[in-house]
Scaffold this motif. Structure first.
Motif, PDB file in Angstrom:
ATOM      1  N   VAL A   1       3.907   2.644  -0.242  1.00 30.29           N
ATOM      2  CA  VAL A   1       3.279   2.021  -1.693  1.00 30.29           C
ATOM      3  C   VAL A   1       3.861   2.946  -2.995  1.00 30.29           C
ATOM      4  N   PRO A   2       3.954   2.403  -4.044  1.00 30.56           N
ATOM      5  CA  PRO A   2       4.580   3.135  -5.111  1.00 30.56           C
ATOM      6  C   PRO A   2       3.736   4.028  -5.454  1.00 30.56           C
ATOM      7  N   GLU A   3       4.099   5.134  -6.138  1.00 32.82           N
ATOM      8  CA  GLU A   3       3.266   6.290  -6.503  1.00 32.82           C
ATOM      9  C   GLU A   3       2.517   5.635  -7.667  1.00 32.82           C
ATOM     10  N   SER A   4       3.084   4.753  -8.537  1.00 35.78           N
ATOM     11  CA  SER A   4       2.378   4.309  -9.688  1.00 35.78           C
ATOM     12  C   SER A   4       1.056   3.655  -9.323  1.00 35.78           C
TER      13      SER A   4
ATOM     14  N   ASN B   1       1.148  -0.968 -14.032  1.00 32.69           N
ATOM     15  CA  ASN B   1       0.730  -0.960 -15.256  1.00 32.69           C
ATOM     16  C   ASN B   1      -0.796  -1.813 -15.233  1.00 32.69           C
ATOM     17  N   LEU B   2      -1.244  -2.305 -14.293  1.00 35.05           N
ATOM     18  CA  LEU B   2      -2.397  -2.982 -14.212  1.00 35.05           C
ATOM     19  C   LEU B   2      -3.583  -2.371 -14.356  1.00 35.05           C
ATOM     20  N   THR B   3      -4.038  -1.692 -15.074  1.00 34.60           N
ATOM     21  CA  THR B   3      -4.900  -0.432 -15.433  1.00 34.60           C
ATOM     22  C   THR B   3      -6.309  -1.072 -15.351  1.00 34.60           C
ATOM     23  N   ALA B   4      -6.458  -2.372 -15.489  1.00 35.81           N
ATOM     24  CA  ALA B   4      -7.859  -2.970 -15.502  1.00 35.81           C
ATOM     25  C   ALA B   4      -8.183  -3.427 -14.348  1.00 35.81           C
ATOM     26  N   LEU B   5      -7.292  -3.576 -13.277  1.00 34.03           N
ATOM     27  CA  LEU B   5      -7.758  -3.905 -11.842  1.00 34.03           C
ATOM     28  C   LEU B   5      -8.953  -2.981 -11.276  1.00 34.03           C
ATOM     29  N   VAL B   6      -9.842  -3.848 -10.770  1.00 36.22           N
ATOM     30  CA  VAL B   6     -10.809  -3.298  -9.899  1.00 36.22           C
ATOM     31  C   VAL B   6     -10.664  -3.371  -8.555  1.00 36.22           C
ATOM     32  N   ARG B   7      -9.956  -4.501  -8.080  1.00 37.51           N
ATOM     33  CA  ARG B   7      -9.958  -4.693  -6.726  1.00 37.51           C
ATOM     34  C   ARG B   7      -8.584  -5.080  -6.355  1.00 37.51           C
TER      35      ARG B   7
ATOM     36  N   LEU C   1       4.820  -9.177   2.778  1.00 33.80           N
ATOM     37  CA  LEU C   1       5.363  -8.487   1.702  1.00 33.80           C
ATOM     38  C   LEU C   1       6.037  -7.125   2.533  1.00 33.80           C
ATOM     39  N   THR C   2       7.248  -6.739   2.217  1.00 32.57           N
ATOM     40  CA  THR C   2       7.754  -5.581   2.471  1.00 32.57           C
ATOM     41  C   THR C   2       7.379  -4.293   1.709  1.00 32.57           C
ATOM     42  N   ALA C   3       7.313  -4.660   0.242  1.00 37.70           N
ATOM     43  CA  ALA C   3       7.481  -4.011  -0.928  1.00 37.70           C
ATOM     44  C   ALA C   3       6.417  -4.514  -1.937  1.00 37.70           C
ATOM     45  N   VAL C   4       5.920  -3.559  -2.712  1.00 34.65           N
ATOM     46  CA  VAL C   4       5.366  -4.274  -3.897  1.00 34.65           C
ATOM     47  C   VAL C   4       5.867  -3.178  -5.193  1.00 34.65           C
ATOM     48  N   PRO C   5       6.188  -4.078  -6.237  1.00 33.06           N
ATOM     49  CA  PRO C   5       6.755  -3.460  -7.410  1.00 33.06           C
ATOM     50  C   PRO C   5       6.055  -2.082  -8.057  1.00 33.06           C
ATOM     51  N   GLU C   6       6.929  -1.282  -8.686  1.00 35.77           N
ATOM     52  CA  GLU C   6       6.366  -0.204  -9.211  1.00 35.77           C
ATOM     53  C   GLU C   6       5.341  -0.588 -10.663  1.00 35.77           C
TER      54      GLU C   6
ATOM     55  N   ASN D   1      -0.651 -16.529   2.250  1.00 36.44           N
ATOM     56  CA  ASN D   1       0.678 -17.565   1.895  1.00 36.44           C
ATOM     57  C   ASN D   1       1.924 -16.626   2.677  1.00 36.44           C
ATOM     58  N   GLN D   2       3.161 -16.906   2.611  1.00 31.83           N
ATOM     59  CA  GLN D   2       4.208 -16.347   3.222  1.00 31.83           C
ATOM     60  C   GLN D   2       5.048 -15.726   2.358  1.00 31.83           C
ATOM     61  N   LEU D   3       4.447 -14.865   1.148  1.00 33.44           N
ATOM     62  CA  LEU D   3       5.004 -14.201   0.306  1.00 33.44           C
ATOM     63  C   LEU D   3       5.815 -12.792   0.647  1.00 33.44           C
ATOM     64  N   THR D   4       7.308 -13.041   0.385  1.00 31.46           N
ATOM     65  CA  THR D   4       7.931 -11.869   1.051  1.00 31.46           C
ATOM     66  C   THR D   4       8.028 -10.875  -0.288  1.00 31.46           C
ATOM     67  N   ALA D   5       7.719 -11.032  -1.346  1.00 25.51           N
ATOM     68  CA  ALA D   5       7.945 -10.120  -2.606  1.00 25.51           C
ATOM     69  C   ALA D   5       7.118 -10.735  -3.764  1.00 25.51           C
ATOM     70  N   VAL D   6       6.582 -10.332  -4.726  1.00 25.52           N
ATOM     71  CA  VAL D   6       5.948 -10.401  -6.015  1.00 25.52           C
ATOM     72  C   VAL D   6       6.935  -9.928  -6.963  1.00 25.52           C
ATOM     73  N   PRO D   7       6.907 -10.895  -7.922  1.00 22.66           N
ATOM     74  CA  PRO D   7       7.749 -10.301  -9.040  1.00 22.66           C
ATOM     75  C   PRO D   7       7.456  -9.010 -10.018  1.00 22.66           C
ATOM     76  N   GLU D   8       8.177  -8.577 -10.520  1.00 21.96           N
ATOM     77  CA  GLU D   8       7.974  -7.265 -11.289  1.00 21.96           C
ATOM     78  C   GLU D   8       7.060  -7.727 -12.514  1.00 21.96           C
ATOM     79  N   SER D   9       7.362  -9.142 -13.099  1.00 17.11           N
ATOM     80  CA  SER D   9       6.604  -9.478 -14.207  1.00 17.11           C
ATOM     81  C   SER D   9       5.045  -9.518 -13.979  1.00 17.11           C
TER      82      SER D   9
END
Length: 448
Positions: free
Chosen positions: A205-208, A188-194, A179-184, A154-162
């Motif tokens: 990219v955030p330390e988180s 929280n997405l501790t189930a992410l595999v990919r 995207l120029t940044a991704v939210p901290e 797509n042409q996303l420049t940001a994704v929401p904190e939500s």
């Protein structure tokens, strides 16, 4: 309308009506109207209130109310496929289909999606790839049952904190956006595999991200990263990590903690050194350090005895590291476009090799011991200073591709024709006046 289109339209109409009638008669919960060239949804579709699965992919639907309005009554739908159409708008009422678990809106022409999608709290899979979205609504954070979210191309420049609320999400694909940044909150997405963030415009990219301890596959390639956080060393479930084509000068020592890594790609950065700790990654089978500024590589990499592919192409190596002799499982070794003037005899002990690339160095001779590499299928000696074809090549009876272009050869020996597996022989940019008759069954590349 052209006559051909009219024929397709009438045929599609008949097929569509027949399938709807069969569905009404049989009470089937699934209806497939994909690939019928439809530009509108028949009114009778609204009568199928028992439907749970509706497939309308690969048609010509637009977002006009009259073409989609009949779907609003299908409140039992769990699967709706509207992919590969011509939708420019998604109607607000789509948010009323609250039984949906799988919604596919990929490959359309959407520039926005409505806030009402946040009402679809049963959704497990949402596919919005290959549209023209510049943003997605905050309300996507309400989709707390979501397991897969695909927003690539797509042409996303940001994704929401939500998005940080989607704590059961296992797959998040943000490949090829802006995207120029991704939210901290992604931490929280501790189930992410990919997690795929390839080909964006990230400089950090955030330390988180270090909290995503279930991740097995992380792709951060093709961005503008100048540093990656030490916290990535906490991702001890990772099997695939791609940091290629960034602006990294160093990578953290903590990457040595990723002992389950199978593939590590650091290609196309500005690395002048790689950490000794990478020698701890003893599960690695693929390591790509190509196109950096390495003049040496640490001895500890000799511990990586499960490596099958090692790429060191396009660096500044002046010698082949001795520890390479320990990597007897290697099948693919790329040492091309360095500053090598000598190849050591012991390279002939890597008898599992099927692909060897020594192109673009300063070699005038290559050692006889390479004749022991009898499993070689591809050998590239392009762009060196060879004046004769080495006799030991006659031992490489499994060879199918041989590149001797851009050397200083004046003669090609008759015996080369005895390599009966050879299908491709590149002899461009040499000083040849003739080629032997024995090569007539081989695809020769001679012209410049």
């Amino acid at each position: 309308m052209r006559s051909g289109d009219l024929t397709v339209s009438r045929y599609s109409q008949r097929i569509t009506e027949r399938r709807i009638n069969e569905c009404l008669r049989d009470g089937s919960s699934t209806l497939d109207l994909s690939r019928l060239g439809l530009n509108a949804v028949p009114e009778s579709l609204g009568d199928l209130t028992h439907l749970t699965t509706l497939r309308l992919g690969d048609n010509r639907l637009t977002a006009a109310p009259e073409s989609l309005g009949n779907l609003a009554t299908l409140t039992n739908l769990t699967t709706l496929d509207l992919s590969d159409n011509r939708l420019t708008v998604v109607p607000e009422w789509l948010g009323n289909l609250t039984a949906l678990t799988d919604l596919d809106l990929s490959d359309n022409r959407l520039t926005v999606v409505p806030e009402s999608l946040g009402n679809l709290t049963a959704l497990v899979r949402l596919d919005l790839k290959r549209n023209q979205l510049t943003a997605v609504p905050e309300s996507l954070g309400n989709l707390t049952a979501l397991v897969r979210l695909d927003l690539k191309r797509n042409q996303l420049t940001a994704v929401p904190e939500s998005l940080g609320n989607l704590t059961v999400l296992t797959h998040l694909d943000l490949y090829y956006n802006q995207l120029t940044a991704v939210p901290e909150s992604l931490g929280n997405l501790t189930a992410l595999v990919r997690l795929d963030l390839e080909r964006n415009q990230l400089t950090a990219v955030p330390e988180s991200l270090g909290n995503l301890t279930a991740l097995t596959d992380l792709d951060l390639s093709g961005n503008g990263l100048t540093v990656v956080p030490e916290s990535l060393g906490s991702l001890t479930a990772l099997t695939h990590l791609d940091l290629s084509f960034n602006k990294l000068i160093v990578v953290p020592e903590s990457l040595g903690n990723l002992t389950t890594l199978v593939r590590l790609a650091l290609r196309g950065n500005g690395l002048t050194v790689v950490p000794e700790s990478l020698g701890s990654l003893t599960a690695l089978t693929h390591l790509d350090l190509s196109f950096n500024k390495l003049t040496v590589v640490p001895e500890s990499l000799g511990n990586l005895t499960t490596l099958v592919r090692l790429a060191l192409r396009g660096n500044g190596l002046t010698a082949v590291p001795e520890w390479l002799g320990s990597l007897t499982a290697l099948t693919d070794l790329d040492l091309s476009f360095n500053k090598l003037t000598v190849v050591p005899e012991w390279l002939g002990s890597l008898t599992a090799l099927t692909d060897l690339d020594l192109s673009g160095n300063g070699l005038t001779v290559v050692p006889e011991s390479l004749g022991n590499l009898t499993t070689l299928v591809r050998l590239a000696l392009r762009g060196n200073g060879l004046t004769v074809v080495p006799e030991w090549l006659g031992s490489l009876t499994a060879l199918t591709h041989l590149d001797l272009s851009f050397n200083k050869l004046t003669v090609v020996p008759e015996w080369l024709g005895s390599l009966t597996a050879l299908t491709d022989l590149d002899l461009r940019f040499n000083k040849l006046t003739a080629v032997p008759e024995s090569l007539r069954n081989i695809r020769l590349i001679l012209k410049t």
